[in-house]
Design an enzyme around this catalytic site. Structure first.
Site, PDB file in Angstrom:
ATOM      1  N   HIS A 105       0.672  -1.272  -0.243  1.00  0.00           N
ATOM      2  CA  HIS A 105       0.132   0.539   0.071  1.00  0.00           C
ATOM      3  C   HIS A 105       0.605   1.441  -0.176  1.00  0.00           C
ATOM      4  O   HIS A 105       2.294   1.314   0.423  1.00  0.00           O
ATOM      5  CB  HIS A 105      -1.273  -0.099   1.053  1.00  0.00           C
ATOM      6  N   HIS A 107       0.783   5.503   0.933  1.00  0.00           N
ATOM      7  CA  HIS A 107      -0.108   6.649   1.333  1.00  0.00           C
ATOM      8  C   HIS A 107       0.201   7.465   0.875  1.00  0.00           C
ATOM      9  O   HIS A 107       0.974   7.830   0.112  1.00  0.00           O
ATOM     10  CB  HIS A 107       1.277   6.852   2.756  1.00  0.00           C
TER      11      HIS A 107
END
Length: 144
Positions: A105, A107
């Site tokens: 992932h 940010h």
């Protein structure tokens, strides 16, 4: 040392399967983006590939090739949606580097001059605030 196998019970895998609700702002055939429930600033997004990857170190290069253009699109939208001066883009690999969820992932955090990031405290943002922020990002995406 070999990294542990991908755990399909991680929270992001569960969000991708719809087992846990999220405030989604973007989805295509390979990627989903949603609001971070413990944001370090207003508009903090997470961009997640649908492919099972623990992190950047074990991701298929084709997944990575598709991910970065989506991150760029969402960074532009987040910057516009929150009238930000800039955007912080972060990505962590393994626990020693600060990774806490072992699904790749990235940010995306809109930033304003002189305003520091809030520390991850474990406190969740109010759902209505996340919904409002998600609407702002979706509107900015539509305007791009």
């Amino acid at each position: 040392m070999t990294a542990p196998a991908y755990d399909d019970g991680n929270i992001f895998a569960r969000i991708l399967r719809g087992e846990i609700p999220s405030h989604r702002v973007y989805e295509d055939e390979a990627t989903v983006a949603f609001m971070d429930v413990m944001p370090q600033g207003p508009g903090h997004l997470l961009v997640v590939p649908k492919a099972a990857s623990r992190n950047l170190l074990d991701a298929d290069p084709a997944v990575l090739a598709g991910l970065l253009p989506v991150v760029q699109k969402l960074a532009r939208a987040a910057k516009a949606a929150f009238a930000a001066d800039g955007v912080t883009v972060l990505q962590f690999n393994e626990g020693a580097a600060g990774q806490t969820v072992f699904h790749l992932h990235i940010h995306v955090i809109p930033r304003h001059e002189g305003v520091p990031l809030v520390a991850h405290s474990g406190a969740m943002e109010k759902p209505e605030v996340l919904a409002e922020n998600a609407a702002k990002v979706r509107a900015a995406l539509a305007a791009l």
